[in-house]
Scaffold this active site. Structure first.
Site, PDB file in Angstrom:
ATOM      1  N   GLY A   6       0.491 107.167 -22.267  1.00 37.53           N
ATOM      2  CA  GLY A   6       0.181 107.023 -23.678  1.00 37.53           C
ATOM      3  C   GLY A   6      -1.272 106.613 -23.860  1.00 37.53           C
ATOM      4  O   GLY A   6      -1.858 105.939 -23.001  1.00 37.53           O
ATOM      5  N   CYS A   7      -1.869 106.991 -24.975  1.00 33.98           N
ATOM      6  CA  CYS A   7      -3.302 106.725 -25.182  1.00 33.98           C
ATOM      7  C   CYS A   7      -3.597 105.236 -25.310  1.00 33.98           C
ATOM      8  O   CYS A   7      -4.558 104.728 -24.713  1.00 33.98           O
ATOM      9  CB  CYS A   7      -3.819 107.497 -26.392  1.00 33.98           C
ATOM     10  N   ASN A   8      -2.771 104.492 -26.080  1.00 34.06           N
ATOM     11  CA  ASN A   8      -2.961 103.047 -26.169  1.00 34.06           C
ATOM     12  C   ASN A   8      -2.793 102.396 -24.801  1.00 34.06           C
ATOM     13  O   ASN A   8      -3.504 101.446 -24.448  1.00 34.06           O
ATOM     14  CB  ASN A   8      -1.956 102.438 -27.145  1.00 34.06           C
ATOM     15  N   VAL A   9      -1.849 102.931 -24.055  1.00 36.15           N
ATOM     16  CA  VAL A   9      -1.559 102.398 -22.717  1.00 36.15           C
ATOM     17  C   VAL A   9      -2.788 102.514 -21.819  1.00 36.15           C
ATOM     18  O   VAL A   9      -3.134 101.581 -21.081  1.00 36.15           O
ATOM     19  CB  VAL A   9      -0.379 103.158 -22.090  1.00 36.15           C
ATOM     20  N   THR A  10      -3.451 103.662 -21.872  1.00 36.81           N
ATOM     21  CA  THR A  10      -4.631 103.871 -21.036  1.00 36.81           C
ATOM     22  C   THR A  10      -5.720 102.868 -21.369  1.00 36.81           C
ATOM     23  O   THR A  10      -6.324 102.261 -20.472  1.00 36.81           O
ATOM     24  CB  THR A  10      -5.148 105.307 -21.219  1.00 36.81           C
TER      25      THR A  10
END
Length: 348
Positions: A150-154
């Protein structure tokens, strides 16, 4: 050898970004693009900026249309990827940009997503630091199924993992607040994303530990050595199309100085082509990474509270999604990792 590539969900933001990057990749040929409601239209009707691909038409997203390719990228909502990828066979490299294959825990899937649990694939964050001193990159070599983070995760994982892995941070009571561009919410019409609603405004969502990326972040930080990790993170939609600026904080281990933190982060990413730690006292802007497969970060130490502050910036559609997918493809297929990807942003 030129690889034949199909992109499922090609009419959306993530699919369009995949196509933009792949169009400049010297080792691939895009042969099939699929969609749902837009099937039957020329690709450029949905993605008018992709002029080099104007010869392509969108077809229905079916296993039959995706069969026979060397690489299949899937950019579909959660629950839809798993239904499709179960029928793609074992020959193609399949890279899922959705959530269906990220989580290792079925309990976490049930709590945050629900529906059928499709199981975890090789995790497509090459720079993720692991407890044994290796990196996730090594687990992508030769993989045939890859799940893109996920983008937030990255943004959060890359920002905090070096301190966790080095034993400089307490893994509990992590906090992150993110300014997020609206493209992260997808291309479907949603009233709260209308220009008149978002322009001149900032809007939090998934407040109070309910965001679906929460267990994925904990999973990553546990892999980096953060046993019992816990995080409260709050994304805030802001009036920009692209980008994530994550401000993450964590309690430091007593006696740790800013110089220790700066050294640990610099050492962790010194050899990484797409992650850069800024000099002490400098912090990134989302504009710095626009269009690039780059993560930039800067550190500070809040001595009054004993917390490190890490500000990390990524383009949610590139390093946060499509760029990570192509980077993972390159590793899996033993191509030079940076092929088709750039560290240069677009300015102004």
């Amino acid at each position: 050898m030129t690889l034949s590539v199909a992109v499922a969900g090609a009419s959306g933001y993530a699919g369009g970004e995949l196509l933009r990057i792949l169009a400049a990749h010297p080792d691939v040929t895009i042969t099939t693009v699929t969609a749902h409601s837009n099937a039957g239209q020329p690709l450029v009707a949905a993605q008018p900026h992709l002029r080099s691909l104007e010869h392509l038409a969108l077809v229905d997203t079916t296993p039959e249309n995706l069969a026979g390719h060397d690489v299949v990228f899937v950019a579909l909502p959660h629950g839809k990827s798993g239904e499709l990828t179960d029928h793609l066979g074992d020959e193609a490299l399949v890279i899922d940009c959705g959530a269906d294959h990220r989580l290792t825990s079925e309990d976490d899937w049930d709590k945050f997503y629900g529906g059928e649990f499709y199981g975890a694939w090789a995790y497509g964050l090459p720079e993720l630091l692991l407890t044994d001193g290796s990196r996730q990159r090594e687990r992508l070599v030769g993989a045939r199924r890859i799940a893109v983070p996920g983008c937030n995760v990255t943004a959060i994982t890359l920002g905090l993992a070096p301190g966790i892995q080095a034993g400089l941070l307490q893994p509990q009571d992590l906090v992150s607040v993110l300014a997020v561009g609206t493209s992260g919410a997808g291309k479907a019409l949603k009233p709260h994303l209308l220009a008149s609603e978002i322009h001149g405004s900032a809007m939090p969502y998934a407040v109070g530990g309910t965001h679906r990326h929460t267990p994925e972040i904990v999973q990553n930080l546990a892999a980096a050595g953060g046993e019992g990790a816990s995080i409260s993170f709050t994304p805030v939609l802001v009036p920009m199309s692209r980008g994530i600026l994550a401000t993450s904080t964590a309690q430091i281990v007593p006696g740790v100085a800013l110089s220790d933190l700066q050294a640990a982060w610099e050492q962790a990413y010194a050899a990484e082509p797409f992650v850069s730690v800024l000099p002490a006292g400098e912090f990134p802007k989302t504009a710095d990474v626009l269009g690039a497969n780059t993560a930039l970060m800067g550190l500070a130490l809040d001595e009054a509270t004993g917390r490190v502050v890490v500000v990390s910036a990524i383009d949610n559609l590139v390093k946060g999604t499509a760029g990570a997918a192509v980077q993972s493809m390159n590793i899996a297929l033993a191509l030079p990792e940076a092929t088709g990807l750039t560290t240069n942003g677009v300015a102004p």
